[in-house]
Design an enzyme around this catalytic site. Structure first.
Site, mmCIF file in Angstrom:
data_model
loop_
_atom_site.group_PDB
_atom_site.id
_atom_site.type_symbol
_atom_site.label_atom_id
_atom_site.label_comp_id
_atom_site.label_asym_id
_atom_site.label_seq_id
_atom_site.Cartn_x
_atom_site.Cartn_y
_atom_site.Cartn_z
ATOM 1 N N CYS A 115 -49.195 46.019 0.345
ATOM 2 C CA CYS A 115 -49.148 46.364 -1.071
ATOM 3 C C CYS A 115 -49.224 47.881 -1.190
ATOM 4 C CB CYS A 115 -50.325 45.724 -1.798
ATOM 5 S SG CYS A 115 -50.365 46.114 -3.552
ATOM 6 N N HIS A 159 -46.122 37.769 -5.181
ATOM 7 C CA HIS A 159 -47.014 38.928 -5.028
ATOM 8 C C HIS A 159 -46.926 39.837 -6.264
ATOM 9 C CE1 HIS A 159 -48.864 42.282 -2.518
ATOM 10 N NE2 HIS A 159 -48.392 42.932 -3.567
ATOM 11 N N GLU A 160 -45.701 40.128 -6.702
ATOM 12 C CA GLU A 160 -45.521 41.037 -7.839
ATOM 13 C C GLU A 160 -45.983 40.402 -9.145
ATOM 14 O OE1 GLU A 160 -45.115 44.026 -7.092
ATOM 15 O OE2 GLU A 160 -44.622 43.511 -5.033
ATOM 16 N N HIS A 163 -49.599 40.646 -9.600
ATOM 17 C CA HIS A 163 -50.046 41.939 -10.133
ATOM 18 C C HIS A 163 -50.123 41.863 -11.668
ATOM 19 C CE1 HIS A 163 -50.534 44.647 -6.816
ATOM 20 N NE2 HIS A 163 -49.325 44.425 -6.326
HETATM 21 CO CO CO Z 1 -48.713 44.836 -4.392
#
Ligand code: CO
Length: 169
Positions: A115, A159-160, A163
């Site tokens: 990340c 993953h995004e 966020h």
């Molecule tokens: Co990230």
């Protein structure tokens, strides 16, 4: 190119859920999505990494530049095939990305996930869905999408989108 600072994992914006972007999307929101994508493109070049002290990545989310809006970019470059015609990229700049369905089967990256907001590598697997269907508005193609992703790409999207939910690996 003028770069936005990527905030580190100690920053509050990374731990807060981001808000949905309301329609019609403003120029500012569209430009932010395009910026996130452009940043990944820019950071791919070694000379830019050295010059600006940035790292290459395959995804970036608005909370990582301190904006708590549901906006992400993905940029996966599959260049380098023996036959240049096989080269391609998976790239998106998405407002309001949403996983509308997913497989029961899970997957994870053997090497763990990286990340741009996390300086040191963390050991361990991050369990993800193997397949997902994503909707949202893609600012690169200027259209709403409804697409299936699997494997590595599915993991990058999850993953995004995490966020945007204030979740870090
Ligand atoms: Co990230």
């Amino acid at each position: 190119m003028k770069l936005m600072k990527i905030v580190k994992d100690t920053e509050k914006s990374l731990r807060q859920p981001s808000v949905e972007v309301s329609e019609p999307f403003s120029k500012e929101d569209i430009n932010l999505a395009l910026y996130l994508h452009k940043h990944l493109l820019f950071a791919e070049k070694e000379e830019n990494q050295k010059k600006y002290g940035i790292r290459a990545g395959v995804g970036l989310a608005a909370p990582q530049v301190g904006v708590n809006k549901r906006i992400i970019a993905v940029y996966i470059n599959y260049d380098g095939h023996e036959n240049k015609e096989d080269d391609y990229k998976t790239e998106f700049a998405i407002i309001n990305p949403k996983i509308i369905s997913h497989s029961v089967r899970q997957a994870y990256l053997l090497g763990g996930e990286g990340c741009l907001s996390v300086e040191n590598a963390h050991e361990g697997y991050v369990p993800r869905y193997a397949n997902i269907t994503v909707t949202g508005y893609d600012c690169l193609t200027k259209q709403f999408i409804n697409l299936k992703f699997r494997g590595y790409e599915a993991i990058v999207f999850q993953h995004e989108i995490d966020h945007c939910n204030g979740i870090l690996i």
